[in-house]
Design an enzyme around this catalytic site. Structure first.
Site, PDB file in Angstrom:
ATOM      1  N   ALA A   1       0.729  -1.065  -0.015  1.00  0.00           N
ATOM      2  CA  ALA A   1       0.175   0.142  -0.074  1.00  0.00           C
ATOM      3  C   ALA A   1       0.826   1.255   0.062  1.00  0.00           C
ATOM      4  O   ALA A   1       0.320   2.338  -0.612  1.00  0.00           O
ATOM      5  CB  ALA A   1      -0.881   0.042   1.282  1.00  0.00           C
TER       6      ALA A   1
ATOM      7  N   TYR B   1       4.006   1.518  -1.304  1.00  0.00           N
ATOM      8  CA  TYR B   1       4.531   1.602  -2.558  1.00  0.00           C
ATOM      9  C   TYR B   1       3.598   2.225  -3.549  1.00  0.00           C
ATOM     10  O   TYR B   1       3.889   3.079  -4.149  1.00  0.00           O
ATOM     11  CB  TYR B   1       4.920   0.266  -2.992  1.00  0.00           C
ATOM     12  CG  TYR B   1       5.666   0.330  -4.388  1.00  0.00           C
ATOM     13  CD1 TYR B   1       7.079   0.162  -4.557  1.00  0.00           C
ATOM     14  CD2 TYR B   1       4.833   0.069  -5.633  1.00  0.00           C
ATOM     15  CE1 TYR B   1       7.574   0.502  -5.779  1.00  0.00           C
ATOM     16  CE2 TYR B   1       5.415   0.123  -6.855  1.00  0.00           C
ATOM     17  CZ  TYR B   1       6.808   0.403  -6.896  1.00  0.00           C
ATOM     18  OH  TYR B   1       7.441   0.290  -8.138  1.00  0.00           O
ATOM     19  N   ASP B   2       2.221   1.648  -3.472  1.00  0.00           N
ATOM     20  CA  ASP B   2       1.379   2.207  -4.420  1.00  0.00           C
ATOM     21  C   ASP B   2       1.063   3.549  -4.125  1.00  0.00           C
ATOM     22  O   ASP B   2       0.735   4.403  -5.086  1.00  0.00           O
ATOM     23  CB  ASP B   2       0.000   1.552  -4.207  1.00  0.00           C
ATOM     24  CG  ASP B   2      -0.042   0.087  -4.570  1.00  0.00           C
ATOM     25  OD1 ASP B   2       1.072  -0.188  -5.557  1.00  0.00           O
ATOM     26  OD2 ASP B   2      -0.728  -0.901  -4.300  1.00  0.00           O
TER      27      ASP B   2
ATOM     28  N   SER C   1      26.655 -18.948 -29.853  1.00  0.00           N
ATOM     29  CA  SER C   1      25.800 -19.931 -29.150  1.00  0.00           C
ATOM     30  C   SER C   1      26.690 -20.885 -28.369  1.00  0.00           C
ATOM     31  O   SER C   1      27.823 -20.573 -28.343  1.00  0.00           O
ATOM     32  CB  SER C   1      25.164 -20.750 -30.377  1.00  0.00           C
ATOM     33  OG  SER C   1      26.292 -21.362 -31.220  1.00  0.00           O
ATOM     34  N   LEU C   2      26.092 -21.691 -27.697  1.00  0.00           N
ATOM     35  CA  LEU C   2      26.636 -22.413 -26.559  1.00  0.00           C
ATOM     36  C   LEU C   2      26.950 -24.065 -27.341  1.00  0.00           C
ATOM     37  O   LEU C   2      26.329 -24.176 -27.951  1.00  0.00           O
ATOM     38  CB  LEU C   2      25.981 -22.776 -25.230  1.00  0.00           C
ATOM     39  CG  LEU C   2      25.993 -21.465 -24.422  1.00  0.00           C
ATOM     40  CD1 LEU C   2      25.015 -21.914 -23.245  1.00  0.00           C
ATOM     41  CD2 LEU C   2      27.195 -20.690 -23.829  1.00  0.00           C
TER      42      LEU C   2
ATOM     43  N   LYS D   1      21.443 -23.623 -16.967  1.00  0.00           N
ATOM     44  CA  LYS D   1      21.117 -22.989 -18.138  1.00  0.00           C
ATOM     45  C   LYS D   1      19.511 -22.986 -18.322  1.00  0.00           C
ATOM     46  O   LYS D   1      18.976 -24.055 -18.354  1.00  0.00           O
ATOM     47  CB  LYS D   1      21.581 -24.175 -19.456  1.00  0.00           C
ATOM     48  CG  LYS D   1      20.921 -24.008 -20.776  1.00  0.00           C
ATOM     49  CD  LYS D   1      21.696 -22.399 -21.451  1.00  0.00           C
ATOM     50  CE  LYS D   1      21.263 -22.354 -22.745  1.00  0.00           C
ATOM     51  NZ  LYS D   1      19.910 -22.041 -22.781  1.00  0.00           N
TER      52      LYS D   1
END
Length: 266
Positions: A32, A34-35, A80-81, A113
């Site tokens: 509340a 934060y809002d 790429s891996l 991953k």
């Protein structure tokens, strides 16, 4: 001037609270409160639209629907891996890496991953200005408006930042969010997604960022691309610590090991 100072203070406070809530999982104030701060910022920006900046917490979903994703050339290719099947392939990789580096031994960092989509995030003077998919490794697609909707991703980095830095990361959909989203789709008579990766890919390629904002996307960061106006960390462990110090989400499962991580493989 008073409005500008208050807006700046609110943005700083809201960014800090969002980091503690979404990244650290340690909320510092009730929702509340934060809002209330968020609504105050919205009202001030409505009164002073000339003071709105792209890194404001109110601008996560600020872009209109797009008709296409423009191509973006990566400053540093996104490679790429390669896979390793079995202990011997891991040991062969370790041997080649030691020979190339001309060292007796290497330390490693074992990282999960994530099954998602690789992205490159460009920050200039600490502010997120661009997000691109991997594409073919040299040219990706501009998905900035959609990536900005991911709550755990900071729109502005914390602390001392380089003039320009490309952060490499993986956007994915956690299983809990995926299952909850599919349940909602089925209840509404819609077609559920086959797997989390397809769901994440579909969310990232939505033409309307407001639709993407409703999808439970997350991100983990793990590497750098281009870097200007800053020093490259000496080790990968130091790099991960640097990313975390900037407020970027990194995996809590990252584990430094002294030898090739064969013993950790399933």
């Amino acid at each position: 001037r008073d409005a500008a100072q208050r807006i700046a203070a609110l943005r700083t406070e809201l960014h800090a609270h969002a980091h503690r809530y979404y990244v650290l999982d340690e909320p510092s104030i009730p929702d509340a409160d934060y809002d209330r701060l968020y609504r105050e910022l919205e009202a001030l920006e409505a009164e002073h639209p000339e003071l709105i900046t792209p890194d404001s917490p109110t601008q996560r979903v600020g872009a209109p629907p797009d008709q296409a994703f423009a191509p973006i050339a990566h400053r540093v290719p996104m490679l790429s891996l390669s896979n390793a099947f079995g202990e011997q392939e891991v040991l062969d990789f370790d041997r080649r890496a030691r020979e190339r580096a001309e060292v007796e031994a290497l330390r490693y960092v074992v990282e999960p991953k994530m099954d998602g989509l690789a992205v490159s995030l460009t920050y200039e003077d600490g502010q997120l200005v661009q997000a691109a998919t991997r594409g073919d490794g040299r040219t990706g697609e501009d998905v900035t408006a959609n990536v900005r909707t991911i709550r755990r991703l900071p729109l502005r980095l914390q602390g001392q930042v380089p003039q320009l830095v490309e952060i490499r990361g993986e956007i994915y959909m956690p299983l809990a969010g995926f299952r909850a989203m599919n349940a909602r789709l089925e209840q509404a008579g819609g077609k559920p997604f086959v797997n989390p990766r397809n769901a994440a890919a579909g969310a990232l390629r939505q033409l309307d960022p407001a639709v993407t904002a409703q999808r439970p996307l997350d991100i983990v960061c793990y590497a750098l691309g281009a870097l200007e106006g800053g020093a490259l960390p000496a080790t990968h462990t130091a790099l991960l610590a640097q990313l975390e110090s900037w407020g970027l989400p990194v995996s809590a499962l990252n584990t430094p090991v002294a030898n090739p991580p064969c013993a950790l493989a399933p």
